[in-house]
Design a protein around this motif. Structure first.
Motif, PDB file in Angstrom:
ATOM      1  N   SER A 200       0.842  -1.192   0.000  1.00 14.73           N
ATOM      2  CA  SER A 200       0.000   0.000   0.000  1.00 14.73           C
ATOM      3  C   SER A 200       0.875   1.240   0.000  1.00 14.73           C
ATOM      4  O   SER A 200       1.584   1.507   0.970  1.00 14.73           O
ATOM      5  CB  SER A 200      -0.916  -0.002   1.233  1.00 14.73           C
ATOM      6  N   LYS A 201       0.819   2.003  -1.081  1.00 15.72           N
ATOM      7  CA  LYS A 201       1.620   3.224  -1.153  1.00 15.72           C
ATOM      8  C   LYS A 201       1.200   4.252  -0.101  1.00 15.72           C
ATOM      9  O   LYS A 201       2.063   4.875   0.536  1.00 15.72           O
ATOM     10  CB  LYS A 201       1.540   3.836  -2.556  1.00 15.72           C
ATOM     11  N   PRO A 202      -0.112   4.470   0.131  1.00  9.23           N
ATOM     12  CA  PRO A 202      -0.497   5.416   1.189  1.00  9.23           C
ATOM     13  C   PRO A 202       0.050   5.017   2.563  1.00  9.23           C
ATOM     14  O   PRO A 202       0.494   5.875   3.338  1.00  9.23           O
ATOM     15  CB  PRO A 202      -2.030   5.376   1.158  1.00  9.23           C
ATOM     16  N   ALA A 203       0.031   3.711   2.882  1.00 12.60           N
ATOM     17  CA  ALA A 203       0.562   3.259   4.167  1.00 12.60           C
ATOM     18  C   ALA A 203       2.069   3.479   4.247  1.00 12.60           C
ATOM     19  O   ALA A 203       2.610   3.851   5.304  1.00 12.60           O
ATOM     20  CB  ALA A 203       0.228   1.787   4.385  1.00 12.60           C
ATOM     21  N   THR A 204       2.764   3.269   3.144  1.00 14.23           N
ATOM     22  CA  THR A 204       4.206   3.478   3.112  1.00 14.23           C
ATOM     23  C   THR A 204       4.545   4.947   3.338  1.00 14.23           C
ATOM     24  O   THR A 204       5.449   5.284   4.114  1.00 14.23           O
ATOM     25  CB  THR A 204       4.778   3.004   1.760  1.00 14.23           C
ATOM     26  N   ILE A 205       3.825   5.826   2.661  1.00 16.12           N
ATOM     27  CA  ILE A 205       4.056   7.265   2.819  1.00 16.12           C
ATOM     28  C   ILE A 205       3.743   7.691   4.247  1.00 16.12           C
ATOM     29  O   ILE A 205       4.504   8.455   4.865  1.00 16.12           O
ATOM     30  CB  ILE A 205       3.202   8.061   1.814  1.00 16.12           C
ATOM     31  N   ALA A 206       2.645   7.186   4.801  1.00 17.89           N
ATOM     32  CA  ALA A 206       2.267   7.542   6.168  1.00 17.89           C
ATOM     33  C   ALA A 206       3.328   7.096   7.162  1.00 17.89           C
ATOM     34  O   ALA A 206       3.661   7.824   8.108  1.00 17.89           O
ATOM     35  CB  ALA A 206       0.919   6.917   6.513  1.00 17.89           C
ATOM     36  N   ALA A 207       3.894   5.908   6.955  1.00 16.99           N
ATOM     37  CA  ALA A 207       4.939   5.415   7.850  1.00 16.99           C
ATOM     38  C   ALA A 207       6.187   6.286   7.775  1.00 16.99           C
ATOM     39  O   ALA A 207       6.809   6.610   8.796  1.00 16.99           O
ATOM     40  CB  ALA A 207       5.280   3.968   7.501  1.00 16.99           C
ATOM     41  N   ALA A 208       6.583   6.672   6.552  1.00 15.33           N
ATOM     42  CA  ALA A 208       7.763   7.526   6.387  1.00 15.33           C
ATOM     43  C   ALA A 208       7.565   8.878   7.070  1.00 15.33           C
ATOM     44  O   ALA A 208       8.481   9.401   7.725  1.00 15.33           O
ATOM     45  CB  ALA A 208       8.069   7.717   4.908  1.00 15.33           C
ATOM     46  N   LEU A 209       6.368   9.439   6.922  1.00 11.84           N
ATOM     47  CA  LEU A 209       6.094  10.726   7.559  1.00 11.84           C
ATOM     48  C   LEU A 209       6.061  10.595   9.078  1.00 11.84           C
ATOM     49  O   LEU A 209       6.551  11.472   9.804  1.00 11.84           O
ATOM     50  CB  LEU A 209       4.761  11.283   7.043  1.00 11.84           C
ATOM     51  N   LEU A 210       5.505   9.497   9.573  1.00  9.26           N
ATOM     52  CA  LEU A 210       5.461   9.282  11.017  1.00  9.26           C
ATOM     53  C   LEU A 210       6.869   9.184  11.593  1.00  9.26           C
ATOM     54  O   LEU A 210       7.155   9.744  12.664  1.00  9.26           O
ATOM     55  CB  LEU A 210       4.678   8.008  11.322  1.00  9.26           C
ATOM     56  N   LEU A 211       7.768   8.495  10.871  1.00  2.00           N
ATOM     57  CA  LEU A 211       9.144   8.351  11.334  1.00  2.00           C
ATOM     58  C   LEU A 211       9.879   9.688  11.368  1.00  2.00           C
ATOM     59  O   LEU A 211      10.863   9.843  12.099  1.00  2.00           O
ATOM     60  CB  LEU A 211       9.897   7.372  10.431  1.00  2.00           C
ATOM     61  N   GLN A 212       9.433  10.671  10.587  1.00  2.00           N
ATOM     62  CA  GLN A 212      10.047  11.999  10.628  1.00  2.00           C
ATOM     63  C   GLN A 212       9.413  12.884  11.702  1.00  2.00           C
ATOM     64  O   GLN A 212      10.105  13.654  12.361  1.00  2.00           O
ATOM     65  CB  GLN A 212       9.899  12.673   9.260  1.00  2.00           C
ATOM     66  N   TRP A 213       8.106  12.771  11.863  1.00  2.00           N
ATOM     67  CA  TRP A 213       7.415  13.684  12.772  1.00  2.00           C
ATOM     68  C   TRP A 213       7.567  13.301  14.242  1.00  2.00           C
ATOM     69  O   TRP A 213       7.535  14.186  15.111  1.00  2.00           O
ATOM     70  CB  TRP A 213       5.941  13.789  12.389  1.00  2.00           C
ATOM     71  N   LEU A 214       7.742  12.029  14.538  1.00  2.00           N
ATOM     72  CA  LEU A 214       7.943  11.651  15.944  1.00  2.00           C
ATOM     73  C   LEU A 214       9.214  12.275  16.528  1.00  2.00           C
ATOM     74  O   LEU A 214       9.184  12.861  17.614  1.00  2.00           O
ATOM     75  CB  LEU A 214       7.958  10.124  16.085  1.00  2.00           C
ATOM     76  N   PRO A 215      10.383  12.187  15.844  1.00  2.00           N
ATOM     77  CA  PRO A 215      11.561  12.892  16.358  1.00  2.00           C
ATOM     78  C   PRO A 215      11.371  14.406  16.408  1.00  2.00           C
ATOM     79  O   PRO A 215      11.892  15.068  17.308  1.00  2.00           O
ATOM     80  CB  PRO A 215      12.667  12.510  15.356  1.00  2.00           C
ATOM     81  N   ALA A 216      10.632  14.960  15.438  1.00  3.56           N
ATOM     82  CA  ALA A 216      10.376  16.402  15.468  1.00  3.56           C
ATOM     83  C   ALA A 216       9.584  16.787  16.712  1.00  3.56           C
ATOM     84  O   ALA A 216       9.878  17.790  17.375  1.00  3.56           O
ATOM     85  CB  ALA A 216       9.625  16.832  14.209  1.00  3.56           C
ATOM     86  N   LEU A 217       8.593  15.988  17.065  1.00  2.00           N
ATOM     87  CA  LEU A 217       7.804  16.262  18.274  1.00  2.00           C
ATOM     88  C   LEU A 217       8.664  16.118  19.527  1.00  2.00           C
ATOM     89  O   LEU A 217       8.499  16.882  20.485  1.00  2.00           O
ATOM     90  CB  LEU A 217       6.601  15.318  18.332  1.00  2.00           C
ATOM     91  N   ALA A 218       9.576  15.151  19.525  1.00  2.00           N
ATOM     92  CA  ALA A 218      10.493  15.011  20.661  1.00  2.00           C
ATOM     93  C   ALA A 218      11.363  16.251  20.804  1.00  2.00           C
ATOM     94  O   ALA A 218      11.639  16.718  21.915  1.00  2.00           O
ATOM     95  CB  ALA A 218      11.361  13.762  20.492  1.00  2.00           C
ATOM     96  N   ASN A 219      11.811  16.802  19.671  1.00  2.00           N
ATOM     97  CA  ASN A 219      12.606  18.039  19.712  1.00  2.00           C
ATOM     98  C   ASN A 219      11.786  19.206  20.234  1.00  2.00           C
ATOM     99  O   ASN A 219      12.271  20.010  21.039  1.00  2.00           O
ATOM    100  CB  ASN A 219      13.145  18.360  18.315  1.00  2.00           C
ATOM    101  N   LEU A 220      10.547  19.318  19.782  1.00  2.00           N
ATOM    102  CA  LEU A 220       9.699  20.417  20.225  1.00  2.00           C
ATOM    103  C   LEU A 220       9.401  20.325  21.719  1.00  2.00           C
ATOM    104  O   LEU A 220       9.093  21.334  22.359  1.00  2.00           O
ATOM    105  CB  LEU A 220       8.395  20.425  19.427  1.00  2.00           C
ATOM    106  N   ALA A 221       9.500  19.128  22.288  1.00  2.77           N
ATOM    107  CA  ALA A 221       9.255  18.969  23.720  1.00  2.77           C
ATOM    108  C   ALA A 221      10.402  19.525  24.562  1.00  2.77           C
ATOM    109  O   ALA A 221      10.232  19.755  25.758  1.00  2.77           O
ATOM    110  CB  ALA A 221       9.034  17.494  24.055  1.00  2.77           C
ATOM    111  N   GLY A 222      11.574  19.757  23.953  1.00  5.83           N
ATOM    112  CA  GLY A 222      12.677  20.362  24.705  1.00  5.83           C
ATOM    113  C   GLY A 222      13.964  19.589  24.548  1.00  5.83           C
ATOM    114  O   GLY A 222      13.978  18.394  24.229  1.00  5.83           O
TER     115      GLY A 222
END
Length: 476
Positions: free
Chosen positions: A139-161
Motif C-alpha cells: 500500500s503506497k499510502p501506508a508506506t508514505i504515512a509510515a515515512a512521515l510518522l518516522l520523521q514527525w515523531l523525532p520532530a515532536l520530541a525536539n519540540l518537547a525540549g
C-alpha cells in the motif's frame, strides 16, 4: 530593524545561545554530546553501506580507511574551532567570523539543505526495514504515512525540549551500539575471504573507484560536526565539544569498519551487490534461519530514529544562529523549551514534502542523485570551516592560535581542506551541478535579507542580547 528591549529573565541568552535561567540551558554533558555525534553518524547508512559500495569491489574498503582518516582530521579541526568559538551554529559561526556575512550565510544555507534532505533519505531507508516487521509496500499510502510518522515523531520530541532530545539520543545510541558490535564480532568469526569478490569491480581507474566510493560513504559519515553545531546546548563547550567530536567519530568509524568488513566476508559478492538488506543477509548466513531479518530490522529502526532525532536538532541550530545575526528570517531565532521551533517545523515539512515526492514520482535515480547532492552541500561547510581555521592560524592572533600546537593544527587543517575538496570531486558532475543550483537559490534569499536590513536602517540583527563573558574573551 532593532528588536524591543526585553527583560534578561525572558530573553537573555548565554554564549551558547540558550536561554539563561531556564532548565534547558546547557543540558548536554560529554556523554550525551558524544552520543549525539555517534548517533548522527551511525544512522541508516550503516545498514545500507556494504551493498552501496559493493559494486566497486573491495577497493571500497580503502576508501573507507581514507574517509575515516579525513573524518578524524575534520573532527580535530572542529574541536579546535569550537574551543575558540563555543557558540551554537558550528561551521556557520566559524565561516562568518573569518570571512564575513556572505560566507556565513552560504555555510548555514548549505548545511541546512544537507540536514533536511538527509532526513528524507533516512526516513525512506527506515521504511524499508519497517517493512520487514510490518508489511507496508503493498500500500503506497501506508508506506508514505509510515515515512512521515518516522520523521514527525523525532520532530515532536525536539519540540518537547532539549532534555528529551538528549535522553532519546543517549538511549538510541546505547541500544544500537551493542547489537552492532555483536554483528561485527560474529561476522569476523565467520569471515570467509572467498566472499570478498574482486578488488576492483569497475572498469574505471583505481583513484576514480576510491573517490566514487568515498562520495557515497560520506553520506554515512555526516554528523561529525554535530557537537560543534550544537555547542550552545553543551556544558563547558570549550572542553567537551572537541572531546565529544573525536570520541564520537572514532567510535562510529570503528563500528563502520568492523561491520562493513564482516558483511563483505560473510555475504558472497554477487549476492551483496543486489542486496536490499545486507545486514539481514549477513546475519542469516552467520547463524542460519531467517530470524536475523527481524533482529536487524529492529536495530535499523532504533538507529534511524535516533539519527532522525539528532539531525532534527541540528537542522534547527544553524538557521537559528544565522537568524540571530540577521542572515535568516527572524522566525528561525525564536526558541521554546530551548529548541528553535521554527527551524524544526520548517525542516520537517520540507523533508516530508521531499519524501512524498520520492514515493509518488517513483524516481529512485532522482533521489539517489539528491543523496549525492547532500555530499556536495555537506562539504561546503567543511571546506569553509577548514579555510577559517587556516585563516586563524595564519593570522597569528594570540587569542586564536595555540602556538605549541601550531604546526600540528596547520597540518590537520590542510588535510581536512584537501579531504573536503577531494569529496567535492568525487560527488560527480551531476551532484555538483545541482548542488550549485541549490546554493545559488540561497543567494536570492541572502539578497532579500540584506535589502530588508538596509530598509530598516542598516541592521536587522538582534541587539538586546548581551554577550556572556566567555564570548567576549574569545573575540579580538
Amino acid at each position: 530593524m532593532s528588536t524591543a528591549t526585553t527583560t534578561p529573565q525572558r530573553d537573555t541568552e548565554t554564549a551558547a545561545g540558550t536561554p539563561a535561567g531556564r532548565g534547558h540551558s546547557r543540558r548536554f554533558g560529554l556523554p550525551v554530546a558524544t552520543a549525539l555525534v555517534m548517533g548522527n553518524i551511525i544512522g541508516g547508512g550503516i545498514f545500507l553501506l556494504p551493498a552501496s559500495v559493493a559494486p566497486f569491489g573491495t577497493i571500497s574498503l580503502l576508501a573507507f580507511g581514507v574517509l575515516t582518516l579525513g573524518a578524524i582530521a575534520l573532527a580535530l579541526v572542529f574541536g579546535r574551532l569550537a574551543h575558540r568559538h563555543p557558540l551554537t551554529g558550528g561551521p556557520y559561526v566559524y565561516a562568518r567570523e573569518a570571512f564575513g556575512d556572505f560566507a556565513g550565510f552560504l555555510t548555514a544555507w548549505s548545511y541546512w539543505i544537507t540536514t533536511w534532505v538527509s532526513n528524507a533519505a533516512l526516513a525512506v531507508a527506515a521504511v524499508g526495514y519497517l517493512d520487514v516487521l510490518i508489511p507496508l509496500h503493498g500500500s503506497k499510502p501506508a508506506t508514505i504515512a509510515a515515512a512521515l510518522l518516522l520523521q514527525w515523531l523525532p520532530a515532536l520530541a525536539n519540540l518537547a525540549g532539549t532534555r528529551y532530545v538528549g535522553a532519546v539520543q543517549l538511549v538510541a545510541t546505547v541500544l544500537k551500539f551493542v547489537p552492532l558490535l555483536l554483528v561485527a564480532v560474529g561476522g569476523l568469526l565467520s569471515f570467509d575471504s572467498a566472499n570478498l569478490g574482486p578488488f576492483r569491480a569497475t572498469d574505471g581507474s583505481a583513484l576514480g573507484a576510491v573517490s566514487a566510493s568515498a562520495a557515497i560513504l560520506l553520506f554515512s559519515y555526516l554528523g561529525v560536526e554535530s557537537a560543534a553545531v550544537s555547542a550552545g546546548e553543551v556544558r563547558d563547550p570549550r572542553r567537551n565539544v572537541g572531546r565529544a567530536t573525536v570520541l564520537g567519530t572514532l567510535g562510529a568509524a570503528l563500528l563502520y569498519l568492523l561491520t562493513t568488513l564482516s558483511v563483505f566476508g560473510t555475504v558472497p559478492h554477487e549476492r551483496l551487490v543486489g542486496s536490499d538488506a545486507p545486514f539481514t543477509d549477513s546475519v542469516n548466513l552467520m547463524f542460519g534461519g531467517t530470524w536475523g531479518g527481524t533482529a536487524v530490522a529492529c536495530m535499523a529502526l532504533v538507529s534511524m530514529v535516533g539519527a532522525l532525532n539528532g539531525w532534527t536538532l541540528l537542522s534547527a541550530q544553524t538557521p537559528y544562529a544565522a537568524a540571530r545575526d540577521g542572515l535568516f528570517p527572524k522566525a528561525f531565532a525564536r526558541k521554546r523549551r530551548g529548541v528553535p521551533t521554527a527551524g524544526v517545523l520548517v525542516t520537517v515539512v520540507l523533508a516530508s514534502l521531499l519524501t512524498v515526492y520520492n514515493y509518488t514520482a517513483g524516481a529512485e535515480g532522482v533521489f539517489e542523485t539528491l543523496v549525492l547532492v547532500t555530499t556536495f552541500t555537506a562539504t561546503v561547510p567543511y571546506l569553509l570551516s577548514s579555510a577559517a581555521q587556516f585563516s586563524f592560524l595564519l593570522s597569528g592572533r594570540s587569542d586564536r592560535v595555540h602556538r605549541p600546537r601550531l604546526i600540528r593544527d596547520t597540518v590537520l587543517t590542510l588535510a581536512a581542506f584537501g579531504f573536503s575538496l577531494w569529496l567535492v570531486a568525487g560527488s560527480g558532475y551531476a551532484a555538483v551541478y545541482q548542488g550549485v543550483l541549490f546554493l545559488f537559490a540561497g543567494v536570492l534569499v541572502y539578497a532579500g535579507m540584506t535589502a530588508r536590513r538596509q530598509r530598516a536602517g542598516g541592521d536587522d540583527r538582534p541587539t538586546d542580547t548581551p554577550e556572556a563573558p566567555e564570548v567576549r574573551e574569545a573575540r579580538p
